[in-house]
Enzyme design. Sequence first.
Site, PDB file in Angstrom:
ATOM      1  N   ALA A 177       0.856  -1.181   0.000  1.00  0.00           N
ATOM      2  CA  ALA A 177       0.000   0.000   0.000  1.00  0.00           C
ATOM      3  C   ALA A 177       0.894   1.232   0.000  1.00  0.00           C
ATOM      4  O   ALA A 177       2.102   1.137   0.243  1.00  0.00           O
ATOM      5  CB  ALA A 177      -0.922   0.011   1.224  1.00  0.00           C
ATOM      6  N   LYS A 178       0.319   2.368  -0.280  1.00  0.00           N
ATOM      7  CA  LYS A 178       1.053   3.635  -0.202  1.00  0.00           C
ATOM      8  C   LYS A 178       0.036   4.756  -0.111  1.00  0.00           C
ATOM      9  O   LYS A 178      -1.097   4.627  -0.610  1.00  0.00           O
ATOM     10  CB  LYS A 178       1.936   3.833  -1.445  1.00  0.00           C
ATOM     11  CG  LYS A 178       3.162   4.705  -1.190  1.00  0.00           C
ATOM     12  CD  LYS A 178       4.229   3.950  -0.431  1.00  0.00           C
ATOM     13  CE  LYS A 178       5.520   4.758  -0.337  1.00  0.00           C
ATOM     14  NZ  LYS A 178       6.589   3.994   0.324  1.00  0.00           N
ATOM     15  N   GLY A 179       0.410   5.842   0.513  1.00  0.00           N
ATOM     16  CA  GLY A 179      -0.511   6.964   0.648  1.00  0.00           C
ATOM     17  C   GLY A 179       0.222   8.275   0.729  1.00  0.00           C
ATOM     18  O   GLY A 179       1.451   8.326   0.786  1.00  0.00           O
TER      19      GLY A 179
END
Length: 411
Positions: free
Chosen positions: A101-103
């Site tokens: 994931a990444k944000g």
Amino acid sequence: MNALVATNRNFRLAARLLGLDARIEKSLVIPLREIKVECTIPKDDGSLMSFVGFRIQHDNARGPMKGGIRYHPEVDPDEVNALAQLMTWKTAVADIPYGGAKGGIGCDPSELSASELERLTRVFTQKIHDVIGANLDVPAPDMGTNSQTMAWIMDEYSKFHGHSPAVVTGKPVDLNGSLGREAATGRGLLYATEALLAEHGKLIKDLTFVIQGFGNVGSWVARLIHEKGGKIIAVSDVTRALRNREGIDIPALLKHIDATGKLSGFDGADSFDASELLTHECDVLIPCALGGVLNRDIAENVRAKFIIEGANHPTDPEADEIFARKGVIVLPDIYANSGGVTVSYFEWVQNIQGFMWEEEKVNQELKRYMKKAFIDIKDMCKSHNCNLRMGAFTLGVNRVARATLLRGWGA
């Protein structure tokens, strides 16, 4: 080349080498979930300001999704998507039970006060709290964020879900963070470098190094390489590049940075044009700054024999082809800089168990994981007759594909 295009290209090459079914190949490249939220907060002067936040959750076949949150003016959905996908393969290469994931939030943290950053972090957490968690998605620090940011996220999340230290990693040690986490990415780079050089009969103490980027990762790997006897002849940050052909006194440089906050003004090395750093003569080049810095034009003039990717996606695919032709050996980011997420995994394990480790145990386990991952990558290189990048990608993609199929994909 756009980071998402480059990542998809590497994935497709790995899928082809593995002979993946076209349907599962398509399934693996599409993110599980893409989240976009508006975050409006009051400024210190009472006016309102709005920001856009993202969280891309790529894959959860092997476990909860894992990846950083960055605060940067140029946070872009395509870049976040690419980095989320890279985290899926990186955690699989490291053989830790996570997906990717990444944000991020499109903001300039240097233009916000500490109280404004806290309000922004808490509003972002309120918007995504129902899709993150110790068994869902575990954020961590990234560019423009730090342990304090993680402390705010943990506190805000805990208001909804009860005390939840395992919801994020990279927390302050006094708030259930892990010893050794601050140095983890740099220390992992050291262990990865040692593994690669040993394969070629070389030792750190006999080689010269150039490091681009002197933030957390660059400064730690410089410190650790210096302690091992390596000669660091050039370094750079966003303000300046420095070189000393006899070797920079890294402890003295770190003291200077602690006092001034920047490389400039250090009298133990000479300033030079930062655009020349990547092509500076050396044995080992370690890019630890932004992605895409090693492009086709730069690659033709790189004089290093080994490149250790401390940054995410520093090398464009066209540059990879040039390095292969020149005989330059590239240790890819999805392995080389995985020390941070590996020790984040250790922190998550400690939080779930409620039992914290000594720093010596953290470092010993990190070294064991990094050595095992390198052996696994080399095995894939032999099996598929490919370079280290494709060895790492085939290793990661194969593990995720197998987990997907075992869980009953397509049912």
